[in-house]
Design an enzyme around this catalytic site. Structure first.
Site, PDB file in Angstrom:
ATOM      1  N   SER A 108       1.048  -1.244   0.066  1.00 20.02           N
ATOM      2  CA  SER A 108       0.100  -0.111   0.131  1.00 20.02           C
ATOM      3  C   SER A 108       0.909   1.298   0.074  1.00 20.02           C
ATOM      4  CB  SER A 108      -1.020   0.040   1.364  1.00 20.02           C
ATOM      5  OG  SER A 108      -1.391   1.231   1.518  1.00 20.02           O
ATOM      6  N   SER A 109       0.353   2.207  -0.589  1.00 14.67           N
ATOM      7  CA  SER A 109       1.213   3.395  -0.533  1.00 14.67           C
ATOM      8  C   SER A 109       1.398   4.156   0.860  1.00 14.67           C
ATOM      9  CB  SER A 109       0.392   4.525  -1.507  1.00 14.67           C
ATOM     10  OG  SER A 109      -0.796   4.765  -1.050  1.00 14.67           O
ATOM     11  N   CYS A 110       0.705   3.614   1.884  1.00 16.56           N
ATOM     12  CA  CYS A 110       1.124   4.337   3.332  1.00 16.56           C
ATOM     13  C   CYS A 110       2.011   3.805   3.973  1.00 16.56           C
ATOM     14  CB  CYS A 110      -0.354   3.874   4.067  1.00 16.56           C
ATOM     15  SG  CYS A 110      -0.285   2.133   4.323  1.00 16.56           S
ATOM     16  N   TYR A 137      -0.944  -0.806  10.129  1.00  8.00           N
ATOM     17  CA  TYR A 137      -1.261  -1.211   8.686  1.00  8.00           C
ATOM     18  C   TYR A 137       0.073  -1.112   7.920  1.00  8.00           C
ATOM     19  CZ  TYR A 137      -3.298  -2.104   4.183  1.00  8.00           C
ATOM     20  OH  TYR A 137      -3.628  -2.584   2.948  1.00  8.00           O
ATOM     21  N   THR A 165      -1.449   2.688  -5.444  1.00  4.42           N
ATOM     22  CA  THR A 165      -1.934   3.751  -4.846  1.00  4.42           C
ATOM     23  C   THR A 165      -3.261   3.596  -4.351  1.00  4.42           C
ATOM     24  OG1 THR A 165      -2.126   6.210  -5.045  1.00  4.42           O
ATOM     25  CG2 THR A 165      -3.145   4.619  -6.981  1.00  4.42           C
ATOM     26  N   HIS A 180     -12.785   3.663   2.506  1.00  2.00           N
ATOM     27  CA  HIS A 180     -12.017   4.657   1.988  1.00  2.00           C
ATOM     28  C   HIS A 180     -12.811   5.837   1.428  1.00  2.00           C
ATOM     29  CE1 HIS A 180      -9.028   1.303   1.959  1.00  2.00           C
ATOM     30  NE2 HIS A 180      -8.254   2.249   2.376  1.00  2.00           N
TER      31      HIS A 180
END
Length: 311
Positions: A108-110, A137, A165, A180
Site C-alpha cells: 500500500s502507498s501508506c 497497517y 496507490t 476509504h
C-alpha cells in the site's frame, strides 16, 4: 505463467483480488484457485500449509489483507497489525516451503513516510516516520515487503512486491465507518440525493491531495508485472496524477447528480497532506493505466447502485 498454471489469488472476494481473478479469466487462465476466509483462515499457519500441500499452487497473488480507512485503521490498531502480519507471514513462508514459482505481494502507498518528498519514489521506503493513524497497517505491509526480499536473499525465491496507490472500483467497501474516502463519498452523495438533503459533509479541510487508480487497472498491472518483472525492488502502481479531496468530492457530486452544497468538517483528520506515487519505473517497464478518474467513478457508482443499493 502458462494458461493452465495453478494460480492462487488470496483475497479473491475483495476489490483487488476479484479484479485480479477477472483479469486472469479474461486473459485465458483456466486454473485459478480461491478460498473464502470461512474456508481458509489465512491467520492459521497449519491451515495455510495444508492448503498449499494439497493444492500446490504455481503462482500466488497475495491480495488478502485486513483493510479500512482512517477511522478503522486508527481504532483497530492491534487487529490491523496482527492480522496482516499473520496473513503475509503464513502465505510467504508457505510459498517458500512448497516451492511456488513466483509470488506477488501487494502492499500500500501508506508504507512511505508521512512527510516524504513528492512524488513518492520506491527508494523512499524507511526514510522517515509514518503517518500515525495507519502506522500499524503500514508496518505490517513493510514487513511483507521485507519478507519477500529476505526469502529472495536467503533462498533465491522469486517473490516480488508492488505498491498500489488509493484504489476504487467494482466490489468496493461502502461502509461509512470502515471505507476509504472515494467509496464513502459515493455513498454519502447518493444517500443525500435520495433524501433531498441540503448538503453533504466531507471529513477534513478538503485540501489533501490524493491519487486514485481504478482496481481493474491495478489488476492489469499486477498480471503484467507477474509475467514481465522479477526484480528484488518493489514497484509503485498508480496513475502519477492526483486531485484534492475537495475536487474529488465535486467530481463525485457531478457523477451522482447531487444538487446540494458541500460542507467540510475540519474537526476530522486530514491524514497525510499529499500522497502521489512516482510511477516512472512502472511506465519504463511498459505499463500505463487506461481508466481516467471521472469514467472510473461513473463505473464504480453504477456498480454501487446494482450491488449495494439493491442489497
Amino acid at each position: 505463467m502458462e494458461l493452465n498454471s495453478r494460480i492462487y489469488v488470496a483475497g479473491h472476494r475483495g476489490m483487488v483480488g476479484s479484479a485480479i481473478v477477472k483479469k486472469l479469466e479474461e486473459s485465458g487462465y483456466t486454473n485459478i484457485l480461491t478460498r473464502t476466509s470461512k474456508e481458509l483462515d489465512l491467520r492459521n499457519q497449519k491451515a495455510v500449509f495444508n492448503f498449499f500441500e494439497a493444492e500446490k499452487p504455481d503462482y500466488v497473488f497475495l491480495a488478502a489483507a485486513k483493510v479500512g480507512g482512517i477511522h478503522a485503521n486508527n481504532t483497530y490498531r492491534a487487529d490491523f497489525l496482527y492480522d496482516n502480519l499473520m496473513i503475509e507471514a503464513n502465505l510467504i513462508h508457505a510459498a517458500h516451503l512448497f516451492q511456488v514459482s513466483k509470488l506477488m505481494f501487494l502492499g500500500s502507498s501508506c508504507i512511505y513516510p508521512k512527510m516524504a518528498p513528492q512524488p513518492l519514489k520506491e527508494e523512499y521506503l524507511l526514510t522517515g516516520p509514518l503517518e500515525q493513524t495507519n502506522e500499524p497497517y503500514a508496518i505490517a505491509k513493510i514487513a511483507g515487503i521485507k519478507l519477500c526480499e529476505a526469502y529472495r536473499d536467503q533462498y533465491g525465491s522469486n517473490f516480488i512486491s508492488v505498491m498500489p496507490t488509493n484504489l476504487y472500483g467494482y466490489n468496493d467497501n461502502y461502509d461509512l465507518n470502515n471505507s476509504h474516502v472515494l467509496p464513502a463519498l459515493i455513498r454519502k452523495f447518493h444517500e443525500a440525493k435520495e433524501n433531498n438533503a441540503p448538503a453533504v459533509t466531507v471529513w477534513g479541510t478538503g485540501s489533501p491531495m490524493r491519487e486514485f487508480l481504478f482496481a481493474d487497472d491495478l489488476a492489469d498491472a499486477c498480471v503484467f508485472l507477474m509475467e514481465n518483472y522479477g526484480e528484488r525492488e518493489l514497484v509503485n502502481i498508480g496513475t502519477g496524477e492526483d486531485i484534492s479531496i475537495k475536487d474529488l468530492a465535486l467530481l463525485i457530486k457531478d457523477v451522482v447528480g447531487f444538487e446540494g452544497e458541500l460542507e467540510f468538517d475540519t474537526s476530522k483528520p486530514d491524514g497525510t497532506p499529499r500522497k502521489l506515487m512516482d510511477v516512472s519505473k512502472l511506465h519504463s517497464l511498459g505499463f500505463k493505466h487506461k481508466t481516467e478518474l471521472k469514467e472510473g467513478i461513473a463505473l464504480a457508482y453504477a456498480d454501487f447502485k446494482v450491488k449495494y443499493v439493491t442489497a
